[in-house]
Design an enzyme around this catalytic site. Sequence first.
Site, PDB file in Angstrom:
ATOM      1  N   SER A  24     -11.113   5.995  21.502  1.00 49.96           N
ATOM      2  CA  SER A  24     -10.116   5.442  22.429  1.00 49.96           C
ATOM      3  C   SER A  24      -9.257   4.418  21.709  1.00 49.96           C
ATOM      4  O   SER A  24      -9.746   3.363  21.293  1.00 49.96           O
ATOM      5  CB  SER A  24     -10.809   4.772  23.615  1.00 49.96           C
ATOM      6  OG  SER A  24      -9.864   3.975  24.308  1.00 49.96           O
ATOM      7  N   HIS A  71      -8.673   9.652  22.395  1.00 53.92           N
ATOM      8  CA  HIS A  71      -8.719   9.391  23.840  1.00 53.92           C
ATOM      9  C   HIS A  71      -7.596   8.406  24.184  1.00 53.92           C
ATOM     10  O   HIS A  71      -7.514   7.321  23.621  1.00 53.92           O
ATOM     11  CB  HIS A  71     -10.090   8.806  24.168  1.00 53.92           C
ATOM     12  CG  HIS A  71     -10.359   8.573  25.616  1.00 53.92           C
ATOM     13  ND1 HIS A  71     -10.794   9.562  26.479  1.00 53.92           N
ATOM     14  CD2 HIS A  71     -10.271   7.447  26.366  1.00 53.92           C
ATOM     15  CE1 HIS A  71     -10.975   9.052  27.687  1.00 53.92           C
ATOM     16  NE2 HIS A  71     -10.661   7.769  27.660  1.00 53.92           N
ATOM     17  N   ASP A  74      -5.881   6.207  27.015  1.00 58.33           N
ATOM     18  CA  ASP A  74      -6.146   5.570  28.306  1.00 58.33           C
ATOM     19  C   ASP A  74      -4.842   5.134  28.969  1.00 58.33           C
ATOM     20  O   ASP A  74      -4.203   4.181  28.539  1.00 58.33           O
ATOM     21  CB  ASP A  74      -7.059   4.357  28.109  1.00 58.33           C
ATOM     22  CG  ASP A  74      -8.493   4.782  27.841  1.00 58.33           C
ATOM     23  OD1 ASP A  74      -9.061   5.493  28.685  1.00 58.33           O
ATOM     24  OD2 ASP A  74      -9.027   4.416  26.778  1.00 58.33           O
ATOM     25  N   MET A 123      -2.984   3.578  32.104  1.00 60.78           N
ATOM     26  CA  MET A 123      -3.261   2.694  33.246  1.00 60.78           C
ATOM     27  C   MET A 123      -1.950   2.223  33.860  1.00 60.78           C
ATOM     28  O   MET A 123      -0.986   1.946  33.139  1.00 60.78           O
ATOM     29  CB  MET A 123      -4.070   1.479  32.781  1.00 60.78           C
ATOM     30  CG  MET A 123      -5.348   1.835  32.034  1.00 60.78           C
ATOM     31  SD  MET A 123      -6.358   0.386  31.713  1.00 60.78           S
ATOM     32  CE  MET A 123      -7.595   1.065  30.614  1.00 60.78           C
ATOM     33  N   HIS A 148      -6.703  10.310  29.624  1.00 61.37           N
ATOM     34  CA  HIS A 148      -7.470   9.828  30.784  1.00 61.37           C
ATOM     35  C   HIS A 148      -6.508   9.063  31.689  1.00 61.37           C
ATOM     36  O   HIS A 148      -6.066   7.967  31.344  1.00 61.37           O
ATOM     37  CB  HIS A 148      -8.602   8.938  30.260  1.00 61.37           C
ATOM     38  CG  HIS A 148      -9.420   8.272  31.305  1.00 61.37           C
ATOM     39  ND1 HIS A 148     -10.312   7.246  31.016  1.00 61.37           N
ATOM     40  CD2 HIS A 148      -9.514   8.470  32.650  1.00 61.37           C
ATOM     41  CE1 HIS A 148     -10.907   6.848  32.126  1.00 61.37           C
ATOM     42  NE2 HIS A 148     -10.443   7.560  33.130  1.00 61.37           N
ATOM     43  N   MET A 163      -5.712   6.850  34.545  1.00 64.15           N
ATOM     44  CA  MET A 163      -6.211   5.856  35.503  1.00 64.15           C
ATOM     45  C   MET A 163      -5.013   5.350  36.288  1.00 64.15           C
ATOM     46  O   MET A 163      -4.579   4.193  36.146  1.00 64.15           O
ATOM     47  CB  MET A 163      -6.928   4.716  34.754  1.00 64.15           C
ATOM     48  CG  MET A 163      -8.282   5.138  34.219  1.00 64.15           C
ATOM     49  SD  MET A 163      -8.875   4.055  32.903  1.00 64.15           S
ATOM     50  CE  MET A 163      -7.978   4.751  31.528  1.00 64.15           C
ATOM     51  N   MET A 203     -17.601   7.741  34.291  1.00 65.86           N
ATOM     52  CA  MET A 203     -17.321   6.367  33.856  1.00 65.86           C
ATOM     53  C   MET A 203     -18.626   5.578  33.848  1.00 65.86           C
ATOM     54  O   MET A 203     -19.324   5.519  34.870  1.00 65.86           O
ATOM     55  CB  MET A 203     -16.330   5.680  34.794  1.00 65.86           C
ATOM     56  CG  MET A 203     -14.893   6.179  34.714  1.00 65.86           C
ATOM     57  SD  MET A 203     -14.161   6.214  33.068  1.00 65.86           S
ATOM     58  CE  MET A 203     -14.258   4.490  32.583  1.00 65.86           C
ATOM     59  N   GLY A 228     -10.497   0.099  33.333  1.00 65.39           N
ATOM     60  CA  GLY A 228      -9.457  -0.927  33.280  1.00 65.39           C
ATOM     61  C   GLY A 228      -9.415  -1.682  31.965  1.00 65.39           C
ATOM     62  O   GLY A 228      -8.350  -2.095  31.530  1.00 65.39           O
ATOM     63  N   ASP A 266     -17.644   7.514  29.336  1.00 68.95           N
ATOM     64  CA  ASP A 266     -16.624   6.548  28.896  1.00 68.95           C
ATOM     65  C   ASP A 266     -17.003   5.146  29.354  1.00 68.95           C
ATOM     66  O   ASP A 266     -17.074   4.883  30.554  1.00 68.95           O
ATOM     67  CB  ASP A 266     -15.278   6.982  29.509  1.00 68.95           C
ATOM     68  CG  ASP A 266     -14.103   6.154  29.025  1.00 68.95           C
ATOM     69  OD1 ASP A 266     -14.295   5.230  28.213  1.00 68.95           O
ATOM     70  OD2 ASP A 266     -12.973   6.451  29.472  1.00 68.95           O
ATOM     71  N   GLY A 313     -14.232   2.941  22.303  1.00 66.37           N
ATOM     72  CA  GLY A 313     -13.063   2.132  21.960  1.00 66.37           C
ATOM     73  C   GLY A 313     -13.461   0.972  21.071  1.00 66.37           C
ATOM     74  O   GLY A 313     -13.296   1.001  19.849  1.00 66.37           O
TER      75      GLY A 313
HETATM   76  C1  DX5 Z   1     -11.818   1.874  30.135  1.00 67.67           C
HETATM   77  C2  DX5 Z   1     -11.300   3.062  29.361  1.00 67.67           C
HETATM   78  C3  DX5 Z   1     -12.087   3.350  28.151  1.00 67.67           C
HETATM   79  C4  DX5 Z   1     -12.153   2.239  27.135  1.00 67.67           C
HETATM   80  C5  DX5 Z   1     -13.569   2.217  26.668  1.00 67.67           C
HETATM   81  O1  DX5 Z   1     -11.207   1.805  31.357  1.00 67.67           O
HETATM   82  O2  DX5 Z   1     -11.274   4.223  30.168  1.00 67.67           O
HETATM   83  O3  DX5 Z   1     -11.697   4.571  27.535  1.00 67.67           O
HETATM   84  O4  DX5 Z   1     -11.299   2.364  26.035  1.00 67.67           O
HETATM   85  O5  DX5 Z   1     -13.745   1.101  25.883  1.00 67.67           O
HETATM   86  P1  DX5 Z   1     -15.159   0.691  25.303  1.00 67.67           P
HETATM   87  O6  DX5 Z   1     -15.613   1.830  24.433  1.00 67.67           O
HETATM   88  O7  DX5 Z   1     -14.834  -0.554  24.535  1.00 67.67           O
HETATM   89  O8  DX5 Z   1     -16.070   0.461  26.461  1.00 67.67           O
HETATM   90 ZN    ZN Z   2     -10.934   6.179  29.077  1.00 68.59          ZN
END
Ligand code: DX5
Ligand code: ZN
Length: 229
Positions: free
Chosen positions: A8, A33, A35, A37, A66, A68, A137, A142, A176, A198
């Site tokens: 990510s 990946h 993200d 948002m 992904h 969100m 999740m 977020g 995730d 991430g």
């Molecule tokens: C969170 C994202 C994740 C995020 C995960 O809302 O959907 O993809 O990047 O981050 P880590 O791996 O640091 O938990």
């Molecule tokens: Zn994600």
Amino acid sequence: MTVQIAASVLSADFAALGAAVAAVERGGADLIHVDVMDGHFVPNLTMGPAVTRALKRVARVPLDVHLMITDPDRYIDAFAEAGAAMISVHVEVLPHLHRTVHAIKALGVKAGVVLNPATPVVAIEQIAADVDFVLVMSVNPGFGGQTFIARSESKLKEVRALLDRAGNAAAPIEVDGGIDHRTAPRVVAAGARILVAGSAIFSSSDPEQAARELKAAAVGALAAPAPAR
Ligand code: DX5
Ligand code: ZN
């Protein structure tokens, strides 16, 4: 089914995304990946189709997008055009999930459905036969860098059983949130086959090596007996 690592870029240096992608690809990441948002479904704001398109120009591995966002139906075409190979949408925002999943597939993109930690598995029972993958999740979406929610392990097992019952044994489960060298073997043992990471990768001083080590931990867990706590 092997185990894949989806790096990510949320936790990468946004001023150097090309270098971030190249590093994790050298380390063996299987997917990038992305993200997305909207500051509405989740409190944070990140990237959209333009950044996805830019990532597509530099990435050699597929992009896993992904969403969100509150209204994913409005943006599916744009992310498909931008180069997404996989798009996942949250069941919490979609009253017509069946339509959305088939709209994604009709664009030639793999369709995934996402469950927040508090969303029960039964929410995807009627769509389980149609999806290309399910994203569980293991933190509230977020932000990167949150702690893995331990209850996710039994949820992964429940989703695996549901997909198998629905005749969709080929659909992998993605997980995730809070995935690192300690949680990776646990989620693999519970049935996850795509691991998003991430901060475990990009908060490291050497993301290439961090990706390599995470992948080794995940692949190693495939053959190993269930890990001790
Ligand atoms: C969170 C994202 C994740 C995020 C995960 O809302 O959907 O993809 O990047 O981050 P880590 O791996 O640091 O938990
Ligand atoms: Zn994600």
